[in-house]
Write a protein that holds these residues in place. Sequence first.
Motif, PDB file in Angstrom:
ATOM      1  N   UNK A 117       0.862  -1.182   0.000  1.00 48.39           N
ATOM      2  CA  UNK A 117       0.000   0.000   0.000  1.00 48.39           C
ATOM      3  C   UNK A 117       0.897   1.230   0.000  1.00 48.39           C
ATOM      4  N   UNK A 118       0.679   2.154   0.891  1.00 46.45           N
ATOM      5  CA  UNK A 118       1.437   3.394   0.929  1.00 46.45           C
ATOM      6  C   UNK A 118       2.699   3.179   1.764  1.00 46.45           C
ATOM      7  N   UNK A 119       3.878   3.399   1.178  1.00 46.85           N
ATOM      8  CA  UNK A 119       5.114   3.226   1.947  1.00 46.85           C
ATOM      9  C   UNK A 119       5.199   4.204   3.116  1.00 46.85           C
ATOM     10  N   UNK A 120       5.863   3.789   4.150  1.00 45.60           N
ATOM     11  CA  UNK A 120       6.060   4.632   5.329  1.00 45.60           C
ATOM     12  C   UNK A 120       6.661   5.969   4.901  1.00 45.60           C
ATOM     13  N   UNK A 121       6.108   7.037   5.474  1.00 37.93           N
ATOM     14  CA  UNK A 121       6.610   8.378   5.183  1.00 37.93           C
ATOM     15  C   UNK A 121       6.024   9.005   3.930  1.00 37.93           C
ATOM     16  N   UNK A 122       5.123   8.300   3.242  1.00 40.21           N
ATOM     17  CA  UNK A 122       4.559   8.834   2.005  1.00 40.21           C
ATOM     18  C   UNK A 122       3.049   9.040   2.091  1.00 40.21           C
ATOM     19  N   UNK A 123       2.490   8.988   3.281  1.00 35.16           N
ATOM     20  CA  UNK A 123       1.040   9.154   3.443  1.00 35.16           C
ATOM     21  C   UNK A 123       0.569  10.535   3.009  1.00 35.16           C
ATOM     22  N   UNK A 124       1.292  11.556   3.421  1.00 31.48           N
ATOM     23  CA  UNK A 124       0.878  12.920   3.075  1.00 31.48           C
ATOM     24  C   UNK A 124       0.912  13.129   1.567  1.00 31.48           C
ATOM     25  N   UNK A 125       1.960  12.670   0.923  1.00 32.03           N
ATOM     26  CA  UNK A 125       2.061  12.772  -0.546  1.00 32.03           C
ATOM     27  C   UNK A 125       0.891  12.039  -1.203  1.00 32.03           C
ATOM     28  N   UNK A 126       0.568  10.847  -0.721  1.00 32.95           N
ATOM     29  CA  UNK A 126      -0.554  10.084  -1.267  1.00 32.95           C
ATOM     30  C   UNK A 126      -1.862  10.836  -1.084  1.00 32.95           C
ATOM     31  N   UNK A 127      -2.080  11.371   0.120  1.00 39.87           N
ATOM     32  CA  UNK A 127      -3.312  12.120   0.386  1.00 39.87           C
ATOM     33  C   UNK A 127      -3.452  13.329  -0.540  1.00 39.87           C
ATOM     34  N   UNK A 128      -2.352  14.011  -0.811  1.00 42.37           N
ATOM     35  CA  UNK A 128      -2.396  15.151  -1.721  1.00 42.37           C
ATOM     36  C   UNK A 128      -2.709  14.709  -3.144  1.00 42.37           C
ATOM     37  N   UNK A 129      -2.143  13.585  -3.566  1.00 45.13           N
ATOM     38  CA  UNK A 129      -2.447  13.043  -4.902  1.00 45.13           C
ATOM     39  C   UNK A 129      -3.942  12.737  -5.007  1.00 45.13           C
ATOM     40  N   UNK A 130      -4.480  12.108  -3.977  1.00 47.03           N
ATOM     41  CA  UNK A 130      -5.902  11.720  -4.005  1.00 47.03           C
ATOM     42  C   UNK A 130      -6.776  12.965  -3.994  1.00 47.03           C
ATOM     43  N   UNK A 131      -6.407  13.986  -3.235  1.00 47.58           N
ATOM     44  CA  UNK A 131      -7.194  15.232  -3.185  1.00 47.58           C
ATOM     45  C   UNK A 131      -7.173  15.913  -4.538  1.00 47.58           C
ATOM     46  N   UNK A 132      -6.073  15.785  -5.269  1.00 45.48           N
ATOM     47  CA  UNK A 132      -5.979  16.392  -6.597  1.00 45.48           C
ATOM     48  C   UNK A 132      -6.842  15.709  -7.636  1.00 45.48           C
ATOM     49  N   UNK A 133      -7.292  14.513  -7.379  1.00 37.07           N
ATOM     50  CA  UNK A 133      -8.142  13.780  -8.324  1.00 37.07           C
ATOM     51  C   UNK A 133      -9.607  14.162  -8.213  1.00 37.07           C
ATOM     52  N   UNK A 134      -9.975  14.896  -7.175  1.00 38.91           N
ATOM     53  CA  UNK A 134     -11.393  15.235  -6.954  1.00 38.91           C
ATOM     54  C   UNK A 134     -11.836  16.343  -7.850  1.00 38.91           C
TER      55      UNK A 134
END
Length: 134
Positions: A117-134
Motif C-alpha cells: 500500500x502506501x510506503x512509510x513516510x509517504x502518506x501525506x504525498x498520497x493524500x495530496x495526490x488523491x485530493x488532486x483527483x477530486x
Amino acid sequence: MFAATPGRVQPIPPEDTPARPTAAGALTRRRDAEFDEPTSAAAVPALRREWEAAWRVLFDLLDELTPDDLLRTVAIRGEEHAVLAAVQRQVAHYAYHVGQLVQLAKSIRGEDFRFLSIPRGQSEQFNQQMAGRR
C-alpha cells in the motif's frame, strides 16, 4: 474449517494433507506438524500440494453455503459458533497470517521490499495526490 451440515457433501482433502475429516464431518488436524519447515527443496512440492488442497477445501465449502447455512451452529474445537461467525473468524485468522508474511518479507527483503500500500513516510504525498483527483 467447520463441521459439515447433515445431508451435504463434505470435501475430503487428499490423503497427504494434515487435515482429515471425522465421521461427523469436522476436520481434525496435526497442528504441530503444520509448523514443520521442509527439510529439503524436494519437500516443497508436497507442502505446496497441502497448501492448494486446503484452499480447495475452503472454497468448495464456501461455494456450497446457502443463506440458511450461515445461521446454523458449528463447532470449532468444541466451541459453538454460527457459520457466519466461523467464516468471519477464519477471515480474521488469515489476515493475521498475511501480516506475518508481510513482516517476514520486509525483514528478508529489507530496502528492496515493495510495499503493498502506501510506503512509510509517504502518506501525506498520497493524500495530496488523491485530493488532486477530486
